[in-house]
Design an enzyme around this catalytic site. Sequence first.
Site, PDB file in Angstrom:
ATOM      1  N   ASP A 440      -1.973   5.079  -0.532  1.00 22.32           N
ATOM      2  CA  ASP A 440      -1.149   4.987   0.663  1.00 22.32           C
ATOM      3  C   ASP A 440      -1.150   6.361   1.334  1.00 22.32           C
ATOM      4  O   ASP A 440      -0.625   7.333   0.791  1.00 22.32           O
ATOM      5  CB  ASP A 440       0.278   4.565   0.267  1.00 22.32           C
ATOM      6  CG  ASP A 440       1.176   4.311   1.469  1.00 22.32           C
ATOM      7  OD1 ASP A 440       0.870   4.808   2.567  1.00 22.32           O
ATOM      8  OD2 ASP A 440       2.200   3.616   1.297  1.00 22.32           O
ATOM      9  N   HIS A 441      -1.744   6.430   2.538  1.00 25.46           N
ATOM     10  CA  HIS A 441      -1.888   7.728   3.194  1.00 25.46           C
ATOM     11  C   HIS A 441      -0.552   8.302   3.651  1.00 25.46           C
ATOM     12  O   HIS A 441      -0.471   9.473   4.059  1.00 25.46           O
ATOM     13  CB  HIS A 441      -2.828   7.598   4.389  1.00 25.46           C
ATOM     14  CG  HIS A 441      -3.802   8.735   4.504  1.00 25.46           C
ATOM     15  ND1 HIS A 441      -3.423  10.059   4.418  1.00 25.46           N
ATOM     16  CD2 HIS A 441      -5.151   8.754   4.692  1.00 25.46           C
ATOM     17  CE1 HIS A 441      -4.480  10.836   4.548  1.00 25.46           C
ATOM     18  NE2 HIS A 441      -5.547  10.068   4.720  1.00 25.46           N
ATOM     19  N   ARG A 442       0.526   7.503   3.580  1.00 24.11           N
ATOM     20  CA  ARG A 442       1.843   8.028   3.932  1.00 24.11           C
ATOM     21  C   ARG A 442       2.399   8.936   2.845  1.00 24.11           C
ATOM     22  O   ARG A 442       3.205   9.840   3.129  1.00 24.11           O
ATOM     23  CB  ARG A 442       2.819   6.878   4.186  1.00 24.11           C
ATOM     24  CG  ARG A 442       2.459   5.982   5.364  1.00 24.11           C
ATOM     25  CD  ARG A 442       3.376   4.770   5.429  1.00 24.11           C
ATOM     26  NE  ARG A 442       3.254   3.921   4.245  1.00 24.11           N
ATOM     27  CZ  ARG A 442       3.961   2.819   4.041  1.00 24.11           C
ATOM     28  NH1 ARG A 442       4.868   2.441   4.938  1.00 24.11           N
ATOM     29  NH2 ARG A 442       3.791   2.099   2.948  1.00 24.11           N
TER      30      ARG A 442
END
Length: 470
Positions: A440-442
């Site tokens: 998850d790039h968040r």
Amino acid sequence: MAQVLEFKLPDLGEGLTEAEIVRWLVEVGDVVAIDQPVVEVETAKAMVEVPCPYGGVVTARFGEEGSELPVGAPLLTVAVGATDASSAAPGDDGAAAEEPSSGSGSGSGNVLVGYGTGAPAARRRRIRPERNTASAAPAVVSAPSRPAPVAVAVGEVNGRQGPVAVVSPLVRRLARQHEIDLRQLTGSGPDGLILRADVDSAIRRAGEAVAEVEARTTAESVVAAAPTVHAGTAAPATAERIPLRGVRGAVADKLSRSRSEIPDATCWVDADATELMAARAAMNAASGPSGGPKVSVLALLARICTAALARYPELNSTVDTAAREIVRLPGVHLGFAAQTERGLVVPVVRDAHTRNAESIGAEIARLTELARTGKLSPAQLTGGTFTLNNYGVFGVDGSTPIINHPEAAMLGVGRIMPKPWVHHGELAVRQVVQLSLTFDHRVCDGGTAGGFLRYVADCVEQPAVLLRTL
């Protein structure tokens, strides 16, 4: 005198709202003990045997095998205190008396989350009615402890003016929910009394009529859209429709939500697993023929994952979208993908960060066996914080895993196979594996994800790296 109690489908936990009846374990007329399993249901999480909190004679069952029921819908009715056939004689359409409190002695009080109190189940025996007992529908039972008031609605009954006799509020409510006009029904009970069985039949007839119209409309649409079939050519085959429900439906919902909510990215690397395979062989050889279970490759990879997550805790987290916060989780509950006859499931090894490779391997083996037999509980399939997916068992090298929502990452492992590899400056045949990390790039940037994956690859290539954390 018998008291008729209604047992409803309980809340099975984890936000589940419905279940499919797989197999009834009792018949109408059977005697059941408190907390005896009475039906096997399949939820989106697992197969569960549901125990009944009452002891007595089963007087009615609601729902056929293969049908779905919402939580809170009636499952069956039990005549508590019935000692002979007359105590369970039919009469009032299955309306339930007031349920006793948990201390009344007539029920366990445990309207479970998949389990009862563990009381031993009594052998089932069928109560056969006496020959002079009046016949009635099986779903119709009487509660002689108190007479039920007859609700009367005035209207036209089958073309004539007169009262509509309905004993049970359950029947009236069921009719309202399904928009069934009671004035159009002919009651099968005494003096034309409208029973639940009458309403159920009307609901089935209405459903069949709607299904017939929909099927005819669909068929007409398919025919209109289909190309013209010329003489001598085969007619086009009809498309098969497969319901997305149970485990398959739950997986579809979770994967769709993952793709729609999580901005995922994938990085991968090839690693030389020759030394890892040699270390595994040495471990298993040292244990001897009776030294306990063998350590699996999956167990070693799981242990490597827990060590990597200790270094990169960003990937052991979830995102609270409502609060716009990243939630770092204190422990590692490691999920692993397992393919079963019911579909893909992800059992969870609890507190994997506190276990060594042998302990993780033993727990994986135990959960895998439960998965194959369909006996995993909802609690064993939820609460994971990171997932390990060994798709190499299917003979493939790589993949781009879809994150198991609401987790933040998944490590995919391809098959380990001999490949040409440059080793110490020379071309050699080595055992090579491809590792893929979807994250998850968040929760982190590519540097963190790359660092995690590189550490995992280093441990695969040089298992001694793990000695620092063992």
